[in-house]
Design a protein around this motif. Structure first.
Motif, mmCIF file in Angstrom:
data_model
loop_
_atom_site.group_PDB
_atom_site.id
_atom_site.type_symbol
_atom_site.label_atom_id
_atom_site.label_comp_id
_atom_site.label_asym_id
_atom_site.label_seq_id
_atom_site.Cartn_x
_atom_site.Cartn_y
_atom_site.Cartn_z
ATOM 1 N N GLN A 272 0.815 -1.222 0.000
ATOM 2 C CA GLN A 272 0.000 0.000 0.000
ATOM 3 C C GLN A 272 0.848 1.271 0.000
ATOM 4 O O GLN A 272 0.332 2.378 -0.004
ATOM 5 C CB GLN A 272 -0.933 -0.002 1.215
ATOM 6 N N HIS A 273 2.169 1.124 0.032
ATOM 7 C CA HIS A 273 3.027 2.304 0.012
ATOM 8 C C HIS A 273 3.066 2.905 -1.390
ATOM 9 O O HIS A 273 3.068 2.181 -2.387
ATOM 10 C CB HIS A 273 4.450 1.945 0.459
ATOM 11 N N ASP A 274 3.088 4.229 -1.449
ATOM 12 C CA ASP A 274 3.144 4.913 -2.742
ATOM 13 C C ASP A 274 4.588 4.907 -3.247
ATOM 14 O O ASP A 274 5.475 5.459 -2.592
ATOM 15 C CB ASP A 274 2.637 6.352 -2.550
ATOM 16 N N ILE A 275 4.792 4.271 -4.392
ATOM 17 C CA ILE A 275 6.164 4.248 -4.932
ATOM 18 C C ILE A 275 6.265 5.042 -6.237
ATOM 19 O O ILE A 275 7.245 4.948 -6.949
ATOM 20 C CB ILE A 275 6.657 2.785 -5.148
ATOM 21 N N SER A 276 5.185 5.826 -6.513
ATOM 22 C CA SER A 276 5.167 6.548 -7.791
ATOM 23 C C SER A 276 6.285 7.589 -7.880
ATOM 24 O O SER A 276 6.727 7.935 -8.970
ATOM 25 C CB SER A 276 3.810 7.210 -8.004
ATOM 26 N N ASN A 277 6.740 8.089 -6.735
ATOM 27 C CA ASN A 277 7.790 9.123 -6.779
ATOM 28 C C ASN A 277 9.184 8.536 -6.532
ATOM 29 O O ASN A 277 10.122 9.261 -6.248
ATOM 30 C CB ASN A 277 7.494 10.222 -5.740
ATOM 31 N N ILE A 278 9.289 7.221 -6.614
ATOM 32 C CA ILE A 278 10.612 6.612 -6.396
ATOM 33 C C ILE A 278 11.233 6.260 -7.750
ATOM 34 O O ILE A 278 10.624 5.541 -8.552
ATOM 35 C CB ILE A 278 10.505 5.369 -5.489
ATOM 36 N N ASP A 279 12.421 6.767 -7.966
ATOM 37 C CA ASP A 279 13.112 6.516 -9.237
ATOM 38 C C ASP A 279 14.130 5.388 -9.035
ATOM 39 O O ASP A 279 15.103 5.546 -8.299
ATOM 40 C CB ASP A 279 13.813 7.813 -9.680
ATOM 41 N N ILE A 280 13.866 4.247 -9.695
ATOM 42 C CA ILE A 280 14.800 3.134 -9.517
ATOM 43 C C ILE A 280 15.774 2.999 -10.701
ATOM 44 O O ILE A 280 16.486 2.009 -10.809
ATOM 45 C CB ILE A 280 14.060 1.782 -9.268
ATOM 46 N N THR A 281 15.800 4.032 -11.562
ATOM 47 C CA THR A 281 16.724 3.977 -12.711
ATOM 48 C C THR A 281 18.182 3.790 -12.263
ATOM 49 O O THR A 281 18.894 2.957 -12.845
ATOM 50 C CB THR A 281 16.603 5.273 -13.554
ATOM 51 N N PRO A 282 18.649 4.512 -11.230
ATOM 52 C CA PRO A 282 20.056 4.311 -10.828
ATOM 53 C C PRO A 282 20.327 2.856 -10.425
ATOM 54 O O PRO A 282 21.395 2.319 -10.709
ATOM 55 C CB PRO A 282 20.219 5.251 -9.621
ATOM 56 N N LEU A 283 19.328 2.225 -9.831
ATOM 57 C CA LEU A 283 19.494 0.828 -9.405
ATOM 58 C C LEU A 283 19.640 -0.079 -10.630
ATOM 59 O O LEU A 283 20.511 -0.947 -10.683
ATOM 60 C CB LEU A 283 18.279 0.410 -8.581
ATOM 61 N N TYR A 284 18.786 0.166 -11.629
ATOM 62 C CA TYR A 284 18.879 -0.590 -12.881
ATOM 63 C C TYR A 284 20.280 -0.455 -13.465
ATOM 64 O O TYR A 284 20.911 -1.431 -13.855
ATOM 65 C CB TYR A 284 17.880 -0.061 -13.917
ATOM 66 N N LYS A 285 20.740 0.812 -13.499
ATOM 67 C CA LYS A 285 22.044 1.105 -14.132
ATOM 68 C C LYS A 285 23.143 0.331 -13.427
ATOM 69 O O LYS A 285 24.042 -0.226 -14.057
ATOM 70 C CB LYS A 285 22.319 2.613 -14.083
ATOM 71 N N GLU A 286 23.033 0.272 -12.105
ATOM 72 C CA GLU A 286 24.062 -0.418 -11.317
ATOM 73 C C GLU A 286 24.175 -1.893 -11.708
ATOM 74 O O GLU A 286 25.242 -2.489 -11.713
ATOM 75 C CB GLU A 286 23.729 -0.281 -9.829
ATOM 76 N N PHE A 287 23.046 -2.490 -12.037
ATOM 77 C CA PHE A 287 23.053 -3.924 -12.318
ATOM 78 C C PHE A 287 23.065 -4.277 -13.812
ATOM 79 O O PHE A 287 23.072 -5.431 -14.184
ATOM 80 C CB PHE A 287 21.845 -4.594 -11.633
ATOM 81 N N MET A 288 23.020 -3.262 -14.672
ATOM 82 C CA MET A 288 23.002 -3.561 -16.125
ATOM 83 C C MET A 288 24.432 -3.696 -16.659
ATOM 84 O O MET A 288 25.336 -3.065 -16.220
ATOM 85 C CB MET A 288 22.251 -2.465 -16.895
#
Ligand SMILES: Cc1ncc(C[n+]2csc(CCOP(=O)(O)OP(=O)(O)O)c2C)c(N)n1
Ligand code: SF4
Length: 288
Positions: A272-288
């Motif tokens: 139920q937590h709002d995650i719409s304002n969380i940007d996970i792009t840096p996390l993706y970049k770290e693992f790509m």
């Protein structure tokens, strides 16, 4: 209008051996869910592998059949994602007290708020009757042709020795009314609730039969002097076996639950937590 019990019926017919104690547990679970007075989509039954592991095929709630010995970690993940659900983990004694023992110990001390039902038939049913962690000394099985030599696990004593757990009970698959009351109390309890069920395996366990249990079981809660907050008393009753076997709620207490200790979970379920304002792009970049 369909009755609450009928709504819990799935299209699949149980393929357990006729007379198996799993039928009693299935009915106990269904009756408890229908008495809980919650929409059935709010219950999720998670199983391991075994005859017991098929239980969630036959109950029309959400369900997940995991792998052998892993019903608890899967149930924990579901519960932590959405702890407003009624999560019920099920499995056999081999599943929970053998290969899954480490998960059992840690779930108890963490005191997650869900129910764990163990179909304790004292053998490995699905794989054709080998001895299990709860098999009695001397019992002959396909893997103990001269009689089992290992001291059996006493799950209730293990649970009682585990600081943090807050609900410990035992039911008998041959007394569905009592079993459903215990399972309902476990589902309503706030904290980790163990329900060990004496479950005759009519095909492979010729020692711990319905008659064996019927001549021994009694209900703790019929003794007005029994105090379920007293661990010492519970320990003494959990030690009984040869002449009489206690069923009911051995121990119940208020202990802090895991999800009360995690700030994000204390506020509301993770989903139920709002995650719409969380940007996970840096996390993706770290693992790509
Ligand atoms: C990792 C793994 N090891 C072993 C097996 C084989 N296996 C399947 S069910 C089972 C034991 C079943 O006994 P229990 O958990 O007591 O459940 P029951 O069938 O008696 O309900 C075993 C050893 C498996 N499926 N996966
Ligand atoms: S093998 Fe035993 S536990 Fe499995 S369905 Fe048959 S009676 Fe039940």
């Amino acid at each position: 209008m369909t009755s609450p019990l009928a709504q819990l019926q799935t299209k699949e017919a149980p393929d357990w051996c006729p007379g198996c104690g799993d039928f009693g547990i299935l009915m106990g679970v269904k009756k408890a869910i229908s008495a809980l007075d919650r929409p059935i989509h709010e219950t999720c039954i998670v199983s391991g592998i075994g005859c017991s592991g098929k239980l969630n095929h036959y109950v029309n709630t959400y369900g997940f059949e995991g792998i052998h010995g892993r019903s608890l970690p899967v149930a924990e993940a579901i519960h932590l994602a959405n702890h407003s659900l009624n999560v019920v983990a099920v499995g056999g004694d081999g599943d929970g007290y053998g290969i899954g023992m480490a998960h059992f110990m840690h779930a108890m001390r963490r005191n997650f708020n869900f129910t764990y039902i163990v179909h304790n038939n004292q053998v490995y049913g699905l794989t054709k009757g080998q001895y299990s962690p709860t098999t009695e000394v001397g019992m002959k099985t396909s893997s103990s042709p001269h009689g089992a030599i290992e001291t059996p696990v006493n799950p209730l004593k293990l649970a009682l020795a585990s600081d943090g757990i807050s609900f410990i009970a035992r039911g008998f698959a041959g007394d569905i009314k009592h079993l459903h009351e215990i399972i309902l109390a476990a589902m309503k309890h706030e904290g980790f609730a163990l329900v060990d069920v004496l479950q005759p395996c009519v095909t492979f366990n010729k020692l711990n039969t319905y008659d064996f249990f019927k001549s021994r079981v009694y209900k703790l809660q019929e003794d007005a002097a029994y105090d379920k907050t007293n661990k010492q008393l519970a320990w003494e009753r959990a030690d009984e076996w040869d002449k009489r076997i206690a069923t009911g709620i051995f121990y119940q207490a208020k202990e802090p639950m895991y999800e009360e200790k995690v700030l994000a979970l204390r506020e509301k379920p993770l989903v139920q937590h709002d995650i719409s304002n969380i940007d996970i792009t840096p996390l993706y970049k770290e693992f790509m």
